[in-house]
Design a protein around this motif. Sequence first.
Motif, PDB file in Angstrom:
ATOM      1  N   PRO A 101       0.814  -1.220   0.000  1.00 33.22           N
ATOM      2  CA  PRO A 101       0.000   0.000   0.000  1.00 33.22           C
ATOM      3  C   PRO A 101       0.846   1.268   0.000  1.00 33.22           C
ATOM      4  N   THR A 102       1.259   1.704  -1.161  1.00 35.32           N
ATOM      5  CA  THR A 102       2.058   2.921  -1.247  1.00 35.32           C
ATOM      6  C   THR A 102       1.155   4.137  -1.429  1.00 35.32           C
ATOM      7  N   LYS A 103       1.710   5.297  -1.118  1.00 35.28           N
ATOM      8  CA  LYS A 103       0.933   6.536  -1.252  1.00 35.28           C
ATOM      9  C   LYS A 103       0.552   6.800  -2.704  1.00 35.28           C
ATOM     10  N   ALA A 104       1.418   6.435  -3.627  1.00 32.91           N
ATOM     11  CA  ALA A 104       1.112   6.637  -5.044  1.00 32.91           C
ATOM     12  C   ALA A 104      -0.077   5.774  -5.467  1.00 32.91           C
ATOM     13  N   ARG A 105      -0.108   4.525  -4.999  1.00 30.78           N
ATOM     14  CA  ARG A 105      -1.217   3.640  -5.363  1.00 30.78           C
ATOM     15  C   ARG A 105      -2.528   4.069  -4.717  1.00 30.78           C
ATOM     16  N   ALA A 106      -2.435   4.683  -3.532  1.00 35.02           N
ATOM     17  CA  ALA A 106      -3.642   5.130  -2.831  1.00 35.02           C
ATOM     18  C   ALA A 106      -4.414   6.166  -3.636  1.00 35.02           C
ATOM     19  N   GLU A 107      -3.766   6.796  -4.591  1.00 31.91           N
ATOM     20  CA  GLU A 107      -4.433   7.791  -5.414  1.00 31.91           C
ATOM     21  C   GLU A 107      -5.325   7.162  -6.480  1.00 31.91           C
ATOM     22  N   ASP A 115      -8.270   1.611  -3.921  1.00 31.87           N
ATOM     23  CA  ASP A 115      -8.594   1.594  -2.505  1.00 31.87           C
ATOM     24  C   ASP A 115      -7.981   0.362  -1.849  1.00 31.87           C
ATOM     25  N   ASP A 122      10.768   0.654  -5.848  1.00 27.13           N
ATOM     26  CA  ASP A 122      10.625   1.951  -5.176  1.00 27.13           C
ATOM     27  C   ASP A 122      11.690   2.125  -4.097  1.00 27.13           C
ATOM     28  N   GLU A 134       7.089   4.890  -0.226  1.00 27.67           N
ATOM     29  CA  GLU A 134       6.276   5.520   0.811  1.00 27.67           C
ATOM     30  C   GLU A 134       5.121   4.579   1.139  1.00 27.67           C
ATOM     31  N   ASP A 164       1.869   3.402   2.761  1.00 28.94           N
ATOM     32  CA  ASP A 164       0.688   4.096   3.267  1.00 28.94           C
ATOM     33  C   ASP A 164      -0.032   3.197   4.269  1.00 28.94           C
ATOM     34  N   SER A 194       7.064  -4.661   4.555  1.00 31.12           N
ATOM     35  CA  SER A 194       5.916  -4.094   3.853  1.00 31.12           C
ATOM     36  C   SER A 194       4.648  -4.888   4.117  1.00 31.12           C
TER      37      SER A 194
END
Length: 273
Positions: A101-107, A110, A151, A158, A160, A228
């Motif tokens: 769950p990275t911050k980029a994927r959270a965009e 879900d 990454d 990052e 998340d 992770s």
Amino acid sequence: MKRMLAIASVSLFIFCSSAMAGSTLDRVIERKEMVVATNVGWPPQGFLDENNVLVGFDIDVANEIGKRLGANVRFETPEWATMTGGHWQGRFDLGVGSVAPTKARAEVIDFAGIYYYSPYVYVVHAESSIQSEEELDGKIIGVETGTASEDFINRRLEIDAPGLPPVQYNLEPGEVRTFPDSMMPFDDLRLGNGVRLDAVIAAEQTAQNAVRNGYAVRILEGVYPFRSPAVVIADKGDSEWTARIGEIIKAMKADGTLGKLTTKWYGADYSKD
């Protein structure tokens, strides 16, 4: 007149958005089928066995979720970027592919819930003299593209997820080589010490599977570049569906199902928070 049309358009948008809420759950229950995106070349998470049947940890997890929903599971095996990139347009109902769950994927997608954790490790050839992270500085490192490993090696990881310590970057690679699936870096590494790669960064479970399958590689003991979580993913736009899957994941963790499945495939309970 224009004002009335504008109000009508807004009202129609709100109605359509409301009508779509929860539509995935309704569809899955009505059809008694759930379409799950997963991996086909990532043992032991997901792979084809000797009978060409899709098996693995993620496959068992997805089937258990389907069972608790009263639905059969139909698997799709898209490219990694397609699965984690969102905008599925109804092609998949869920993604169970050990996604970090990275911050980029959270965009774009879900996160329904964390279902296990992967300690990441450094792997070298069996004949390598390397024993520490420091000795990897300036070396050629192999990683799977589009993953937490890539990454991390590029210092942009990052995670998340709450409660995890920040990622520490100590390694300065000489060169990074990327591969389209999880086992290809190991295929290059086992050719010989430094022939194509000096080391691979991968999930501990994947590395252990390579060792069990006779690859001439060795895990650097006690050295973990990062840890992770892995999450079940859903497309954006249906919070009711995401919440329902999250409830199932919590129940599977609480009743010991996830602990049993990680132990079955990995030899240890990786589901503990």
